[in-house]
Design a protein around this motif. Sequence first.
Motif, mmCIF file in Angstrom:
data_model
loop_
_atom_site.group_PDB
_atom_site.id
_atom_site.type_symbol
_atom_site.label_atom_id
_atom_site.label_comp_id
_atom_site.label_asym_id
_atom_site.label_seq_id
_atom_site.Cartn_x
_atom_site.Cartn_y
_atom_site.Cartn_z
ATOM 1 N N ASN A 524 0.811 -1.213 0.000
ATOM 2 C CA ASN A 524 0.000 0.000 0.000
ATOM 3 C C ASN A 524 0.842 1.259 0.000
ATOM 4 O OD1 ASN A 524 -2.595 -1.049 -0.111
ATOM 5 N ND2 ASN A 524 -2.497 -1.599 2.055
ATOM 6 N N HIS A 525 1.968 1.186 0.689
ATOM 7 C CA HIS A 525 2.793 2.382 0.785
ATOM 8 C C HIS A 525 3.525 2.678 -0.521
ATOM 9 C CE1 HIS A 525 5.067 5.376 3.118
ATOM 10 N NE2 HIS A 525 6.047 5.089 2.275
ATOM 11 N N PHE A 526 4.101 1.639 -1.100
ATOM 12 C CA PHE A 526 4.936 1.881 -2.282
ATOM 13 C C PHE A 526 4.197 1.694 -3.601
ATOM 14 C CE2 PHE A 526 8.021 1.012 1.083
ATOM 15 C CZ PHE A 526 8.818 2.138 0.958
ATOM 16 N N GLY A 527 3.123 0.940 -3.583
ATOM 17 C CA GLY A 527 2.301 0.805 -4.782
ATOM 18 C C GLY A 527 2.840 -0.136 -5.839
ATOM 19 N N SER A 571 6.826 -11.345 -13.543
ATOM 20 C CA SER A 571 6.166 -10.173 -14.054
ATOM 21 C C SER A 571 5.777 -10.379 -15.521
ATOM 22 C CB SER A 571 7.118 -8.995 -13.880
ATOM 23 O OG SER A 571 6.517 -7.838 -14.343
ATOM 24 N N LYS A 572 6.666 -11.003 -16.283
ATOM 25 C CA LYS A 572 6.356 -11.290 -17.695
ATOM 26 C C LYS A 572 5.173 -12.233 -17.822
ATOM 27 C CE LYS A 572 10.638 -10.316 -20.096
ATOM 28 N NZ LYS A 572 11.985 -10.846 -19.952
ATOM 29 N N GLU A 573 5.001 -13.104 -16.815
ATOM 30 C CA GLU A 573 3.872 -14.040 -16.842
ATOM 31 C C GLU A 573 2.565 -13.361 -16.451
ATOM 32 O OE1 GLU A 573 3.794 -17.035 -17.916
ATOM 33 O OE2 GLU A 573 5.965 -17.205 -18.252
ATOM 34 N N GLY A 574 2.644 -12.121 -16.047
ATOM 35 C CA GLY A 574 1.417 -11.399 -15.698
ATOM 36 C C GLY A 574 1.108 -11.384 -14.207
ATOM 37 N N ILE A 575 2.072 -11.795 -13.387
ATOM 38 C CA ILE A 575 1.862 -11.698 -11.946
ATOM 39 C C ILE A 575 1.887 -10.217 -11.568
ATOM 40 C CG2 ILE A 575 2.761 -12.418 -9.682
ATOM 41 C CD1 ILE A 575 1.947 -14.713 -11.561
ATOM 42 N N LYS A 576 1.026 -9.849 -10.623
ATOM 43 C CA LYS A 576 0.880 -8.420 -10.324
ATOM 44 C C LYS A 576 1.967 -7.898 -9.408
ATOM 45 C CE LYS A 576 -4.013 -8.469 -11.087
ATOM 46 N NZ LYS A 576 -5.322 -8.579 -10.461
ATOM 47 N N PHE A 577 2.739 -7.002 -9.910
ATOM 48 C CA PHE A 577 3.764 -6.380 -9.082
ATOM 49 C C PHE A 577 3.465 -4.915 -8.808
ATOM 50 C CE2 PHE A 577 6.126 -10.211 -10.087
ATOM 51 C CZ PHE A 577 6.612 -10.513 -8.819
ATOM 52 N N LYS A 578 2.241 -4.541 -9.056
ATOM 53 C CA LYS A 578 1.822 -3.238 -8.556
ATOM 54 C C LYS A 578 0.350 -3.278 -8.162
ATOM 55 C CE LYS A 578 0.924 -0.985 -12.932
ATOM 56 N NZ LYS A 578 1.534 -0.641 -14.147
ATOM 57 N N ILE A 579 -0.015 -2.310 -7.378
ATOM 58 C CA ILE A 579 -1.404 -2.213 -6.942
ATOM 59 C C ILE A 579 -2.278 -1.969 -8.159
ATOM 60 C CG2 ILE A 579 -2.987 -0.669 -5.716
ATOM 61 C CD1 ILE A 579 -1.552 -1.692 -3.506
ATOM 62 N N LYS A 618 -7.491 1.813 -1.118
ATOM 63 C CA LYS A 618 -6.429 0.854 -0.848
ATOM 64 C C LYS A 618 -6.845 -0.032 0.314
ATOM 65 C CE LYS A 618 -2.504 3.702 -2.220
ATOM 66 N NZ LYS A 618 -1.294 4.352 -1.719
ATOM 67 N N LEU A 619 -6.216 -1.213 0.394
ATOM 68 C CA LEU A 619 -6.532 -2.136 1.478
ATOM 69 C C LEU A 619 -5.340 -2.298 2.397
ATOM 70 C CD1 LEU A 619 -8.235 -4.987 -0.521
ATOM 71 C CD2 LEU A 619 -9.344 -3.478 1.133
ATOM 72 N N SER A 620 -5.636 -2.534 3.632
ATOM 73 C CA SER A 620 -4.581 -2.849 4.562
ATOM 74 C C SER A 620 -5.143 -3.886 5.527
ATOM 75 C CB SER A 620 -4.158 -1.574 5.290
ATOM 76 O OG SER A 620 -3.418 -1.905 6.433
ATOM 77 N N SER A 621 -4.265 -4.726 6.085
ATOM 78 C CA SER A 621 -4.821 -5.760 6.960
ATOM 79 C C SER A 621 -4.833 -5.319 8.412
ATOM 80 C CB SER A 621 -4.045 -7.059 6.813
ATOM 81 O OG SER A 621 -2.735 -6.848 7.252
#
Length: 663
Positions: A524-527, A571-579, A618-621
């Motif tokens: 959440n902080h860095f996005g 990341s190339k496979e489409g895994i999410k590395f950003k919010i 944004k979500l936080s736990s």
Amino acid sequence: MNPEEEIKGLRNKLHKYNNSYYNNDVSLVSDFEFDMLLKKLEELEKKYPQFYDFNSPTVRVGGEVTKKFQSFNHNFPMYSLANTYSKDEIKEWIKRIEKKWGHKINDFNCELKFDGASINLYYEQGKLKRALTRGDGTKGDDVTSNIKTIKNIPLVLNGNYPEKFEIRGEVILPIHSFNTLNNERKDKGLPLFRNPRNTASGSLKLQHSKEVALRKLKCFFYSIVGENSSLYHSDLLEKSREWGFFIPASMKRVNSINEIFHFIDFWGKKKSELPYEIDGIVVKVNSIKVQNELGFTAKVPRWAISYKYKAERQSTLLLSVNYQIGRTGAVTPVANFEPINLSGTIVKRASLHNSDQIERLGLRIGDYVYVEKGGEIIPKIVGIDKHRRGALDNLIKFIENCPECGSKLEKVEGEAQHYCKDEINCKTQIIGKIQHFVSRKAMNIESLGSERVILLFKKGIIKNIADIYKIEVEKLTNLEGMAEKSALNLIESIKESKKQPFQKVLFSIGIRHVGETVASKLANHFGSIENLINSSYHDLVSVEEIGEKIVKSINRYFKNPQNLLIIEKLSKEGIKFKIDDNKNKSNILNGKTFVISGTFENLSREEIKQLVLENGGKLSSAVNSKTKIIIGGESIGPTKKQKAYLLKVPIIGEKEFLKMLNT
Ligand code: AMP
Ligand code: ZN
């Protein structure tokens, strides 16, 4: 009403509701009302600091930091208890004290012996003034600010309490809370706590009282000192129950030795069903007058004795020690011995925790070791039979190199554990990392269980977490025991996992010390992972709950080119590395961070999370100062609730949330 009266009224109400909830299991008000009252109180306290109260209900959440615990003399020394494992010795004890007292004694109070950390609380005018640990019995440490966070300890008393008195109790950590705590530590790749007792006493000495507040400790009370207003010990305990102390219902006043034995047998059978640990029972002479006559020896009161259940202990032959490497490289020595039967289960292995224990015992292969079912949870080696030692040259020397990859083991400053630092060639570490990556709380690739991960790794189909996304159906169907249908299912659940949001991905890649909560804070902080990688030390520590240890671990992780390569592949496979922010339906929730807790009437938790993200939130736990709103369902967690009042975070329900979206 003037503010002072209003503040006092609120405090009284909240103390009453809290006590009823934690000690009598009765909710007198709805959660919502409790929230509102506490928030109100907090506002008033801020506005009128002149009415500050050391014991206000608002101190429960913690906040104070103690760098060094000050020690103080006890007004009344805290003695040990004489103990025995035999009923005959209880008979002898009664004879002995009857002789000393000169009359028959037939009034006893039987209690459980709670296994935790003892604490002495000092009350004056119905208010908690100071809490001391037992220390060496004469002197203890002042842990008042930590004790005040324990919810079932009354800060302010009710009814007809004595003007000044001291009360003693045992701070315990219930078994399920202990397990939850250890599961969280496992998620973070941290070494596990050994048993509830150590964890309870360690918790009292934490510097940050906020951390103590999160530990779910409880206190059970069993004696009042410096107070002679009742003739009987059991009456004093009953009375103190009315003042607001938790006195376990298990205590029993009895009049004969047979009843004492019955109590012993009853709890001997029942103790494994208790939600906390006991290490025996205590029998006390009930008349305070007789207690005073009998007095103390140098170490123990003459008027009490504890009966300890024989720890299920047996000696067995130590066959070998091997070393397990965890996913973060932590090395745990494990002793293998000839199988024994401990309270109904066959045990052949016990953890030796770290090199210190092996050295302390001077362990040799061929030794007969005593194994105990310590605290009923994990068996442990408690000593060696001095008469049956293994050969001198079988002395166990802690390994210097990793048994998996051969690299030199290292110790991290301040930790007892050795680590293998070669994350690239160490097979067990890699398998552990993959197992973590696919696990339920991480990427949640359901059809890829731990055993399957090992199989795929051994067959060379996956060598790291990125390879998971390259698995081909044909390769799977070639494997023994994998039908086409289950192969397709597996591929499907792998594909499905690509939808996992950034914070889950960040948790999944397995950076040491980065558990679920920290991962979501960072996300959440860095996005984005890019921002995280490029962040400075200063950026990192400015995030709540991120300290030195975590920063070091993050830096180490990203310094490793292998890790960066894997991230690139994922990341190339489409895994999410950003919010997620591109498929926003609206920006209504922009800049707002939500914590979602509890269960809801119409929507599932996942659906609400989705809505938050889709509308720019944004979500936080965990609740922190950046949280804007909590959507609280029916059973919102008490920790979250308390944090919310303190940080003045409003709690809204499902309906209000939907209304927000529609405006
Ligand atoms: P020990 O440390 O074995 O000598 O036993 C004394 C300790 O037992 C006390 O300091 C308390 O912490 C603990 N204890 C637990 N339950 C009770 C109880 N019901 N009455 C007295 N002491 C207890
Ligand atoms: Zn290794």
